[in-house]
Design a protein around this motif. Sequence first.
Motif, PDB file in Angstrom:
ATOM      1  N   GLY A   1       5.325  -0.953   4.007  1.00  0.00           N
ATOM      2  CA  GLY A   1       6.352  -0.939   2.979  1.00  0.00           C
ATOM      3  C   GLY A   1       7.047   0.376   2.749  1.00  0.00           C
ATOM      4  N   ALA A   2       6.699   1.426   3.498  1.00  0.00           N
ATOM      5  CA  ALA A   2       7.307   2.738   3.283  1.00  0.00           C
ATOM      6  C   ALA A   2       8.693   2.822   3.900  1.00  0.00           C
ATOM      7  N   ASN A   3       9.505   3.700   3.340  1.00  0.00           N
ATOM      8  CA  ASN A   3      10.716   4.146   4.002  1.00  0.00           C
ATOM      9  C   ASN A   3      10.344   5.329   4.886  1.00  0.00           C
ATOM     10  N   VAL A   4      10.962   5.422   6.058  1.00  0.00           N
ATOM     11  CA  VAL A   4      10.544   6.430   7.021  1.00  0.00           C
ATOM     12  C   VAL A   4      11.747   7.156   7.616  1.00  0.00           C
ATOM     13  N   ALA A   5      11.715   8.487   7.519  1.00  0.00           N
ATOM     14  CA  ALA A   5      12.655   9.306   8.271  1.00  0.00           C
ATOM     15  C   ALA A   5      12.003   9.631   9.604  1.00  0.00           C
ATOM     16  N   VAL A   6      12.644   9.240  10.667  1.00  0.00           N
ATOM     17  CA  VAL A   6      12.110   9.376  12.017  1.00  0.00           C
ATOM     18  C   VAL A   6      12.753  10.610  12.643  1.00  0.00           C
ATOM     19  N   ALA A   7      11.959  11.666  12.809  1.00  0.00           N
ATOM     20  CA  ALA A   7      12.511  12.963  13.200  1.00  0.00           C
ATOM     21  C   ALA A   7      11.997  13.394  14.564  1.00  0.00           C
ATOM     22  N   ALA A   8      12.896  13.906  15.391  1.00  0.00           N
ATOM     23  CA  ALA A   8      12.528  14.470  16.697  1.00  0.00           C
ATOM     24  C   ALA A   8      13.776  15.049  17.337  1.00  0.00           C
TER      25      ALA A   8
ATOM     26  N   MET B   1       0.819  -1.219   0.000  1.00  0.00           N
ATOM     27  CA  MET B   1       0.000   0.000   0.000  1.00  0.00           C
ATOM     28  C   MET B   1       0.850   1.266   0.000  1.00  0.00           C
ATOM     29  N   LEU B   2       1.991   1.255   0.746  1.00  0.00           N
ATOM     30  CA  LEU B   2       2.880   2.411   0.803  1.00  0.00           C
ATOM     31  C   LEU B   2       4.294   2.048   0.374  1.00  0.00           C
ATOM     32  N   SER B   3       4.417   1.038  -0.446  1.00  0.00           N
ATOM     33  CA  SER B   3       5.739   0.522  -0.801  1.00  0.00           C
ATOM     34  C   SER B   3       6.555   1.503  -1.633  1.00  0.00           C
ATOM     35  N   ASN B   4       5.915   2.466  -2.276  1.00  0.00           N
ATOM     36  CA  ASN B   4       6.647   3.447  -3.081  1.00  0.00           C
ATOM     37  C   ASN B   4       6.762   4.792  -2.387  1.00  0.00           C
ATOM     38  N   VAL B   5       6.532   4.825  -1.097  1.00  0.00           N
ATOM     39  CA  VAL B   5       6.464   6.080  -0.355  1.00  0.00           C
ATOM     40  C   VAL B   5       7.666   6.233   0.576  1.00  0.00           C
ATOM     41  N   THR B   6       8.217   7.430   0.598  1.00  0.00           N
ATOM     42  CA  THR B   6       9.163   7.827   1.640  1.00  0.00           C
ATOM     43  C   THR B   6       8.485   8.896   2.473  1.00  0.00           C
ATOM     44  N   ALA B   7       8.414   8.669   3.768  1.00  0.00           N
ATOM     45  CA  ALA B   7       7.717   9.586   4.671  1.00  0.00           C
ATOM     46  C   ALA B   7       8.685  10.215   5.660  1.00  0.00           C
ATOM     47  N   PHE B   8       8.398  11.440   6.002  1.00  0.00           N
ATOM     48  CA  PHE B   8       9.143  12.198   7.010  1.00  0.00           C
ATOM     49  C   PHE B   8       8.174  12.450   8.151  1.00  0.00           C
ATOM     50  N   VAL B   9       8.423  11.830   9.301  1.00  0.00           N
ATOM     51  CA  VAL B   9       7.489  11.888  10.426  1.00  0.00           C
ATOM     52  C   VAL B   9       8.149  12.607  11.588  1.00  0.00           C
ATOM     53  N   THR B  10       7.581  13.731  11.991  1.00  0.00           N
ATOM     54  CA  THR B  10       8.144  14.469  13.121  1.00  0.00           C
ATOM     55  C   THR B  10       7.514  13.997  14.430  1.00  0.00           C
ATOM     56  N   GLY B  11       8.206  14.280  15.509  1.00  0.00           N
ATOM     57  CA  GLY B  11       7.733  13.832  16.814  1.00  0.00           C
ATOM     58  C   GLY B  11       7.645  12.327  16.908  1.00  0.00           C
ATOM     59  N   ALA B  12       8.579  11.642  16.259  1.00  0.00           N
ATOM     60  CA  ALA B  12       8.504  10.182  16.121  1.00  0.00           C
ATOM     61  C   ALA B  12       9.354   9.437  17.142  1.00  0.00           C
ATOM     62  N   SER B  13       9.709  10.101  18.219  1.00  0.00           N
ATOM     63  CA  SER B  13      10.519   9.436  19.241  1.00  0.00           C
ATOM     64  C   SER B  13       9.690   8.572  20.173  1.00  0.00           C
ATOM     65  N   GLY B  14       8.363   8.700  20.091  1.00  0.00           N
ATOM     66  CA  GLY B  14       7.483   7.911  20.934  1.00  0.00           C
ATOM     67  C   GLY B  14       6.038   8.243  20.641  1.00  0.00           C
ATOM     68  N   GLY B  15       5.127   7.671  21.399  1.00  0.00           N
ATOM     69  CA  GLY B  15       3.717   8.013  21.307  1.00  0.00           C
ATOM     70  C   GLY B  15       3.134   7.809  19.925  1.00  0.00           C
ATOM     71  N   ILE B  16       2.278   8.746  19.528  1.00  0.00           N
ATOM     72  CA  ILE B  16       1.610   8.663  18.230  1.00  0.00           C
ATOM     73  C   ILE B  16       2.627   8.643  17.094  1.00  0.00           C
ATOM     74  N   GLY B  17       3.666   9.475  17.201  1.00  0.00           N
ATOM     75  CA  GLY B  17       4.646   9.556  16.123  1.00  0.00           C
ATOM     76  C   GLY B  17       5.335   8.239  15.861  1.00  0.00           C
ATOM     77  N   ARG B  18       5.717   7.546  16.929  1.00  0.00           N
ATOM     78  CA  ARG B  18       6.348   6.231  16.746  1.00  0.00           C
ATOM     79  C   ARG B  18       5.355   5.244  16.129  1.00  0.00           C
TER      80      ARG B  18
END
Length: 256
Positions: free
Chosen positions: A28-35, A1-18
Motif C-alpha cells: 500500500g505504500a507510495n514509492v519513489a523509484v530512484a536510480a 501495513m504500509l498504506s500511510n507510507v511514502t518511500a524513497f528507494v535508491t538503486g531501484a532500477s532492478g535487482g533488490i531495489g526493484r
Amino acid sequence: MLSNVTAFVTGASGGIGREIAETFADRGANVAVAARSDGIYETVDAIGEEQALAVECDVTEEDSVEAAIEATVERFGSLDCVVNNAGVAGPVEPFDRVDSEDFLDVQAVNVAGALSCVKHAAPHLRDSEQGSVVNIASIGGKRPYPNRSPYAASKMGLVGLTRTLAYELGRDDVTVNSVLPGPVEGDRIEEVVAKQAELATVENAEPASIGPDDFALPDFYIPKSDVAEQVAYLAGPNARKVTAQEIAVDAGGTWY
C-alpha cells in the motif's frame, strides 16, 4: 501495513531495489523509484503510476539527490522512509592491486550516497509519524571478504553510519537500521564469483569461493524477496522500537 507510507528507494532500477519497491507498493505504500538508469521506468510500469514515481538520481551528486527528494514530496505530499539500496560491487582484486580512485569511488556510492539521501530527507522524516531509514549493507561488513576490500570497507562504513544516524535521528522518533544480505540470487553474485575464479591466473592472488561450509544453512543463496520482506518490516508499524540494528538475511553467514 504500509498504506500511510511514502518511500524513497535508491538503486531501484532492478535487482533488490526493484523487489523492495514492488514489495512496498504491494503493501500500500507510495514509492519513489530512484536510480541512474532507465530501469526505473520499468519498475514504475510494474507497480503502476498511481503508486510509483520514477526519479532519475545519482547519489554521488548532492544536487541530484536534493532534487529527487523534492520531486518525491511534491508528488506524494510527504516522505516517511528512505531505503538506501544504491551500491556498486567495486573491483575484485587483492588489496595491493586496488587503485585508490576505484576504492574511493565505491565509498562515494555505498556510503556517502546514503548519507546524502538521509541528509536531504531528514526534515521530512522528522515530520513523519513513522519515519525510518533502512540501509542495505552486506555480510561483507561483518566478515572477511577476500579480494573485495573496497566493498567490505564501504559496507562496514555503512553499518557505522547506520548506528550513528540512529542516535542522531532517534530523538525525533526516526528509526535507522541496516539489512545485511548474504549472497543474493542474480547476475551480480555470478559476476563476482566469476571474477574471483579469474584470480587463479594472477600472481600472489588467491581466489575466494563461497560454499555450504560458510553458512548455517546448506541452501545459502538468498532470494531477493527475503531481503525485501525484512526491509518492509523495518519500515512498518511493528518495528517502531527497532533501531540502530544490523539484521542479517544471510542463511547464517554472520554470527555476531
